[in-house]
Design a protein around this motif. Structure first.
Motif, PDB file in Angstrom:
ATOM      1  N   ALA A 125      -6.602  -0.415   6.089  1.00  0.00           N
ATOM      2  CA  ALA A 125      -5.753  -1.058   5.458  1.00  0.00           C
ATOM      3  C   ALA A 125      -4.570  -1.619   6.368  1.00  0.00           C
ATOM      4  O   ALA A 125      -3.798  -2.907   6.225  1.00  0.00           O
ATOM      5  CB  ALA A 125      -4.855  -0.672   3.997  1.00  0.00           C
ATOM      6  N   VAL A 126      -4.506  -1.201   7.276  1.00  0.00           N
ATOM      7  CA  VAL A 126      -2.663  -1.327   8.117  1.00  0.00           C
ATOM      8  C   VAL A 126      -3.482  -2.519   8.773  1.00  0.00           C
ATOM      9  O   VAL A 126      -2.845  -3.448   8.845  1.00  0.00           O
ATOM     10  CB  VAL A 126      -2.369  -0.207   9.132  1.00  0.00           C
ATOM     11  CG1 VAL A 126      -1.761  -0.828  10.128  1.00  0.00           C
ATOM     12  CG2 VAL A 126      -1.683   0.113   8.119  1.00  0.00           C
ATOM     13  N   ARG A 127      -4.587  -2.202   8.851  1.00  0.00           N
ATOM     14  CA  ARG A 127      -5.528  -3.646   9.864  1.00  0.00           C
ATOM     15  C   ARG A 127      -5.446  -4.820   9.470  1.00  0.00           C
ATOM     16  O   ARG A 127      -5.166  -6.237   9.630  1.00  0.00           O
ATOM     17  CB  ARG A 127      -6.943  -3.279  10.828  1.00  0.00           C
ATOM     18  CG  ARG A 127      -6.953  -2.069  11.790  1.00  0.00           C
ATOM     19  CD  ARG A 127      -7.675  -1.506  12.333  1.00  0.00           C
ATOM     20  NE  ARG A 127      -8.461  -1.146  11.195  1.00  0.00           N
ATOM     21  CZ  ARG A 127      -8.915   0.245  11.665  1.00  0.00           C
ATOM     22  NH1 ARG A 127      -7.851   1.166  12.080  1.00  0.00           N
ATOM     23  NH2 ARG A 127     -10.142   0.498   9.794  1.00  0.00           N
ATOM     24  N   LEU A 128      -6.525  -4.433   8.221  1.00  0.00           N
ATOM     25  CA  LEU A 128      -6.190  -6.184   7.262  1.00  0.00           C
ATOM     26  C   LEU A 128      -4.797  -7.076   6.853  1.00  0.00           C
ATOM     27  O   LEU A 128      -4.468  -8.072   6.624  1.00  0.00           O
ATOM     28  CB  LEU A 128      -6.375  -5.712   6.352  1.00  0.00           C
ATOM     29  CG  LEU A 128      -7.050  -6.567   4.789  1.00  0.00           C
ATOM     30  CD1 LEU A 128      -7.823  -7.281   5.813  1.00  0.00           C
ATOM     31  CD2 LEU A 128      -8.375  -6.103   3.174  1.00  0.00           C
ATOM     32  N   ALA A 129      -3.676  -5.706   6.822  1.00  0.00           N
ATOM     33  CA  ALA A 129      -2.430  -6.017   6.604  1.00  0.00           C
ATOM     34  C   ALA A 129      -1.177  -6.983   7.870  1.00  0.00           C
ATOM     35  O   ALA A 129      -0.742  -7.919   7.849  1.00  0.00           O
ATOM     36  CB  ALA A 129      -1.944  -4.975   6.125  1.00  0.00           C
TER      37      ALA A 129
END
Length: 293
Positions: free
Chosen positions: A22-26
Motif C-alpha cells: 500500500a505504501v508503494r501504491l500510495a
C-alpha cells in the motif's frame, strides 16, 4: 473529497507486507497527484493499558512504542525509495487502526491501505479494517489488492446513482493522470422501472434493451470528457449482476473504482452490496468513493 492543494495522500501501515505494498501504491499516487504523502500507524496498545515503554532492565531499543516507530520509519523509507523527491512524513497516532484512518479522512485527498493487515483472519478475503475505512471515510479509499497492471485501463462501475457519478469523476482524473483509457461499465439485468407500481415485462428484446441501457450509460457520463481534457472514454453496457461483471472485468484493469452505495441499495447501509462485492473479489486495486456526510 478534500480538494485543498495541501491535502495529503494518507497511507495506513502496520508492518505487514500488504501495508508495504500500500505504501508503494500510495507513493506513486501521491506523485501523480502532486500531493505530499503521510504515513500513519494506529497505535492501539495505550488504549488497552499495555505498557509501551521498555522495561527498566531491557536492552536499548525495546518496547512497543519503539517497534511502532521503527515500522513507521521503514514505511517512510519505502515510500522515499519508490518516489524519490516526494514529500513524506510519518506519525504514530494512539487509537485503533480503522478509527485513526477514518479520523484522518476529512483532511485527506485519498486514504490507501492494504487489503489485509497483521493479525487478520486467514478466512477473510479483505480485512475488517479495509472494509470499515471504506464504509466510513470522508474521502476516497484505495485498497491495495490483486495484480498490478500499469498498462491496462482504469475501470469504473456506473449505475446512474449520485455515488457512481462521483466515482466517474475520480476515475476520469485518475485515468488521465496515469495516461490510460477509462472503461465505464454499466451492468443491467432487466428493463429499468419507469415509475412507481409498474411491472417489468416477462419478454423483452435483448438488443433493444442493450441499446436503451447504453443510452442510460451515455447520459450518466455526459460532459465527463469535457471536464477532463485528454480522457479516452470507453462505454460498456453488459448484461449481468454488477458485482460479478465488475469483478470479471477487473482482470484486465489496473484499478477499479466504485461508488460507496449505488441505486437501489438499502439506504441504511454505509457500504453497498456491489462495492463490498468488488472489494472482496476484484483482481486489481479498488477505490471506493463515497459522498461526504
Amino acid at each position: 473529497m478534500n480538494s485543498a492543494n495541501s491535502a495529503a495522500v494518507v497511507v495506513g501501515v502496520d508492518g505487514s507486507e500488504p501495508s508495504l505494498r500500500a505504501v508503494r501504491l500510495a507513493a506513486a499516487e501521491a506523485t501523480r497527484r502532486r500531493r505530499p504523502l503521510r504515513v500513519v500507524h494506529g497505535f492501539i496498545w495505550p488504549l488497552l493499558h499495555v505498557p509501551v515503554s521498555p522495561a527498566p532492565d531491557a536492552p536499548p531499543g525495546g518496547g512497543l512504542r519503539h517497534q511502532a516507530e521503527e515500522l513507521v520509519a521503514a514505511a517512510v523509507r519505502e515510500a522515499e525509495a519508490t518516489a524519490p523527491g516526494l514529500a513524506v512524513s510519518g506519525e504514530i497516532i494512539d487509537g485503533e487502526a480503522a478509527a485513526v484512518l477514518v479520523g484522518e479522512s476529512p483532511a485527506a485527498a485519498l486514504i490507501v491501505l492494504g487489503d489485509r493487515g497483521l493479525g487478520g483472519f486467514a478466512s477473510l478475503v479483505v480485512g475488517s479494517v479495509a472494509v470499515q475505512v471504506a464504509a466510513y471515510a470522508d474521502c476516497p479509499v484505495l485498497v491495495a489488492r490483486g495484480a498490478e497492471r500499469p498498462d491496462e485501463p482504469v475501470l469504473v462501475g456506473m449505475d446512474g446513482s449520485a455515488a457512481a457519478k462521483l466515482a466517474a469523476e475520480f476515475a476520469a482524473e485518475t485515468a488521465v493522470a496515469r495516461g490510460v483509457p477509462l472503461v465505464a461499465v454499466h451492468a443491467y439485468r432487466h428493463p429499468a422501472s419507469t415509475g412507481p407500481g409498474d411491472m417489468q415485462p416477462l419478454v423483452y428484446d435483448e438488443a433493444r434493451l442493450h441499446d436503451t441501457e447504453d443510452e442510460v450509460l451515455a447520459g450518466s457520463l455526459a460532459g465527463l470528457t469535457e471536464r477532463h481534457p485528454g480522457l479516452r472514454l470507453i462505454r460498456r453496457a453488459v448484461h449481468g449482476r454488477p458485482g460479478a461483471v465488475l469483478a470479471e472485468a477487473s482482470g484486465s484493469a489496473q484499478l477499479v473504482v466504485v461508488g460507496g452505495q449505488g441505486r437501489g441499495e438499502v439506504s441504511g447501509l454505509l457500504l453497498g452490496s456491489v462495492s463490498q462485492s468488488v472489494l472482496h473479489h476484484a483482481q486489481c486495486p479498488v477505490v471506493v468513493v463515497r459522498a461526504s456526510r
